[in-house]
Design a protein around this motif. Structure first.
Motif, PDB file in Angstrom:
ATOM      1  N   ASN A  84       0.840  -1.208   0.000  1.00 38.82           N
ATOM      2  CA  ASN A  84       0.000   0.000   0.000  1.00 38.82           C
ATOM      3  C   ASN A  84       0.870   1.252   0.000  1.00 38.82           C
ATOM      4  O   ASN A  84       1.471   1.594   1.009  1.00 38.82           O
ATOM      5  CB  ASN A  84      -0.890  -0.036   1.252  1.00 38.82           C
ATOM      6  CG  ASN A  84      -2.047   0.922   1.165  1.00 38.82           C
ATOM      7  OD1 ASN A  84      -2.583   1.172   0.086  1.00 38.82           O
ATOM      8  ND2 ASN A  84      -2.436   1.478   2.297  1.00 38.82           N
ATOM      9  N   GLU A  92      -6.635   7.462  -5.050  1.00 39.80           N
ATOM     10  CA  GLU A  92      -8.017   7.171  -4.644  1.00 39.80           C
ATOM     11  C   GLU A  92      -8.746   8.442  -4.211  1.00 39.80           C
ATOM     12  O   GLU A  92      -9.906   8.651  -4.567  1.00 39.80           O
ATOM     13  CB  GLU A  92      -8.014   6.125  -3.521  1.00 39.80           C
ATOM     14  CG  GLU A  92      -7.656   4.753  -4.058  1.00 39.80           C
ATOM     15  CD  GLU A  92      -7.462   3.673  -3.009  1.00 39.80           C
ATOM     16  OE1 GLU A  92      -7.487   2.492  -3.376  1.00 39.80           O
ATOM     17  OE2 GLU A  92      -7.285   4.004  -1.829  1.00 39.80           O
ATOM     18  N   LEU A 105     -11.628   2.965  -4.520  1.00 37.74           N
ATOM     19  CA  LEU A 105     -10.648   1.898  -4.299  1.00 37.74           C
ATOM     20  C   LEU A 105     -10.036   1.537  -5.654  1.00 37.74           C
ATOM     21  O   LEU A 105     -10.782   1.313  -6.617  1.00 37.74           O
ATOM     22  CB  LEU A 105     -11.385   0.679  -3.705  1.00 37.74           C
ATOM     23  CG  LEU A 105     -10.540  -0.502  -3.262  1.00 37.74           C
ATOM     24  CD1 LEU A 105      -9.662  -0.128  -2.074  1.00 37.74           C
ATOM     25  CD2 LEU A 105     -11.459  -1.684  -2.873  1.00 37.74           C
ATOM     26  N   ILE A 261     -17.502   1.252   0.008  1.00 39.19           N
ATOM     27  CA  ILE A 261     -16.132   1.048  -0.499  1.00 39.19           C
ATOM     28  C   ILE A 261     -15.276   0.357   0.570  1.00 39.19           C
ATOM     29  O   ILE A 261     -14.479  -0.541   0.267  1.00 39.19           O
ATOM     30  CB  ILE A 261     -15.499   2.393  -0.947  1.00 39.19           C
ATOM     31  CG1 ILE A 261     -16.335   3.020  -2.085  1.00 39.19           C
ATOM     32  CG2 ILE A 261     -14.045   2.208  -1.375  1.00 39.19           C
ATOM     33  CD1 ILE A 261     -16.519   2.143  -3.314  1.00 39.19           C
ATOM     34  N   ASP A 262     -15.476   0.735   1.820  1.00 35.61           N
ATOM     35  CA  ASP A 262     -14.720   0.109   2.903  1.00 35.61           C
ATOM     36  C   ASP A 262     -15.058  -1.394   3.003  1.00 35.61           C
ATOM     37  O   ASP A 262     -14.180  -2.229   3.252  1.00 35.61           O
ATOM     38  CB  ASP A 262     -15.039   0.815   4.229  1.00 35.61           C
ATOM     39  CG  ASP A 262     -13.923   0.598   5.238  1.00 35.61           C
ATOM     40  OD1 ASP A 262     -12.742   0.743   4.852  1.00 35.61           O
ATOM     41  OD2 ASP A 262     -14.238   0.252   6.394  1.00 35.61           O
ATOM     42  N   LYS A 265     -13.301  -3.134   0.162  1.00 36.06           N
ATOM     43  CA  LYS A 265     -11.867  -3.163   0.476  1.00 36.06           C
ATOM     44  C   LYS A 265     -11.497  -4.344   1.383  1.00 36.06           C
ATOM     45  O   LYS A 265     -10.423  -4.918   1.261  1.00 36.06           O
ATOM     46  CB  LYS A 265     -11.549  -1.848   1.192  1.00 36.06           C
ATOM     47  CG  LYS A 265     -10.106  -1.501   1.350  1.00 36.06           C
ATOM     48  CD  LYS A 265     -10.047  -0.078   1.928  1.00 36.06           C
ATOM     49  CE  LYS A 265      -8.636   0.397   2.085  1.00 36.06           C
ATOM     50  NZ  LYS A 265      -8.623   1.821   2.496  1.00 36.06           N
TER      51      LYS A 265
END
Ligand SMILES: Cc1ncc(COP(=O)(O)O)c(C=O)c1O
Length: 399
Positions: A84, A92, A105, A261-262, A265
């Motif tokens: 990352n 992002e 993401l 989105i979380d 992810k």
């Protein structure tokens, strides 16, 4: 039975190669722009998705080179554990703002963004409702999910309603529906009618995901995509895009509400168990975003080219379907005619992609042509003249 028997018996590609009608895996010996070098010959490129022509833009090259110099060639691992980078996070944040969503993401490919999103969101009791002409990666996302799949007729809102009715029967009070469409359809260049679809979705409480692979950088007031083009960004729950087209890079993204989105992810297997987008690709993508935000002339020129080519083909008498975008199909119907047309175009110096079923419905074989901001007036005139001549030779147009 030897599991390889199917490979030993496979003759389609060999027969096509031997006959001289094999249009695939052409080796390009130059950078990808409005002209390319194939077998030492210069061809006008009508087969790429480099809509804004940014693959050769000095700033995009520079940002890719900077990222390469600072971070090296690869992340060698997944975002979750060890891959990352700060530039992934920066990309992002900027993309979320660009498309008007809370969070975004990024994935290593557009294909991964589709399979990774659909498989994470569509659970056992859910249904994914797709347009029959959706991209293969959407179909494969459906296969990878545990939910049911319903298809509807291309861009047909009545058929979408029937699909949603079937979805609500599948749910049996316990499960939701996700409708997934291409914003711009990749083979025929037509646009999904989002404003007519949304009231139907609302009625059934379904969510909408739009694949903007061919719309990012092209449609919308600032290249912000199909939802922005129609002014329905707020009602479009998920916006997906690829970096392999207007962004002149490699990778993909999904953007939407922060909580959704979380969830993706932390639950998307194609995201978690695959290495992070490589640093030079992230750099190129950030460079392309800089250019899209500060140099609107590329999008303006693209649309000038697109208008001219649409009018040119129409005036010649070709059937370009219902395209309204830089993807302009020349619909010929017959497969052999498409391959003969393709071969003559190649001889004359024009690179196009012949498309046959199942990529298009039976009887709708076509030549897929696509345009970019860097096509010159001279190239466009040459292309129209060549299409006109071959069209007359093959009896597609009156002599
Ligand atoms: C509509 C659509 N979605 C998704 C993809 C997959 O994107 P990528 O090639 O960047 O993995 C493509 C590209 O072929 C596409 O045309």
């Amino acid at each position: 039975m030897d599991i390889f028997q199917k490979a030993f018996d496979y003759t389609d590609a060999r027969i096509a190669r031997d006959s001289g009608y094999y249009p695939y895996f052409r080796v390009i010996e130059s950078e990808s722009d409005s002209k390319v070098l194939v077998d030492g010959r210069e061809l006008v490129m009508l087969g790429s998705n480099n809509y804004l022509g940014l693959t050769t833009h000095p700033h995009v090259r520079e940002r890719a080179a900077e990222a390469l110099a600072k971070y090296g060639t690869s992340c060698t691992g997944s975002r979750l554990l060890n891959g990352n980078l700060d530039i992934h996070v920066e990309l992002e944040e900027r993309l979320a703002r660009f498309v008007g969503k809370e969070q975004c993401l990024v994935f290593s490919t557009g294909f991964g963004a589709n399979i990774g999103t659909i498989s994470a969101i569509v659970g056992r009791h859910d249904t994914v409702v797709i347009d029959k002409d959706d991209h293969a990666s959407i179909y494969d996302g459906c296969k990878l999910s545990y939910g049911k799949v319903e298809r509807f007729e291309h861009n047909n809102v009545a058929s979408l309603r029937e699909g949603l009715e079937r979805a609500s029967r599948n749910a049996n009070g316990d499960g939701g529906a996700l409708v997934v469409v291409d914003g711009v359809f990749s083979m025929e260049g037509d646009i999904a009618p989002l404003p007519r679809m949304l009231p139907v979705l609302k009625e059934f409480g379904a969510r909408l995901m739009v694949d903007d692979a061919h719309a990012s950088g092209v449609l919308g007031p600032s290249g912000d995509g199909t939802a922005a083009h129609f002014g329905v960004t707020g009602e479009t729950d998920l916006i997906m895009g690829t970096f392999s087209k207007s962004f002149a890079s490699l990778g993909g993204f999904i953007a939407g509400d922060a909580l959704v989105i979380d969830y993706i992810k932390h639950n998307s297997r194609p995201f978690i168990f695959s290495a992070a987008m490589a640093p030079p690709s992230v750099g190129a993508c950030l460079g392309a975003l800089d250019v899209m935000e500060s140099e609107p002339q590329h999008r303006e020129r693209l649309w000038e080219v697109v208008r001219k080519m649409h009018a040119g083909y129409r005036d010649l008498g070709f059937d370009t379907g219902t395209s309204e975008t830089p993807v302009i199909p020349i619909v010929l119907g017959d497969e052999m005619l498409v391959f003969e047309f393709w071969r003559r175009l190649l001889e004359a110096g024009v690179f196009v992609n012949p498309v046959r079923p199942p990529a298009v419905p039976a009887g709708r074989a076509l030549l897929r042509t696509s345009y970019m901001a860097t096509h010159t007036d001279t190239q466009m005139e040459f292309v129209l003249e060549t299409f006109g001549r071959i069209g007359r030779e093959l009896g597609v147009l009156p002599a």
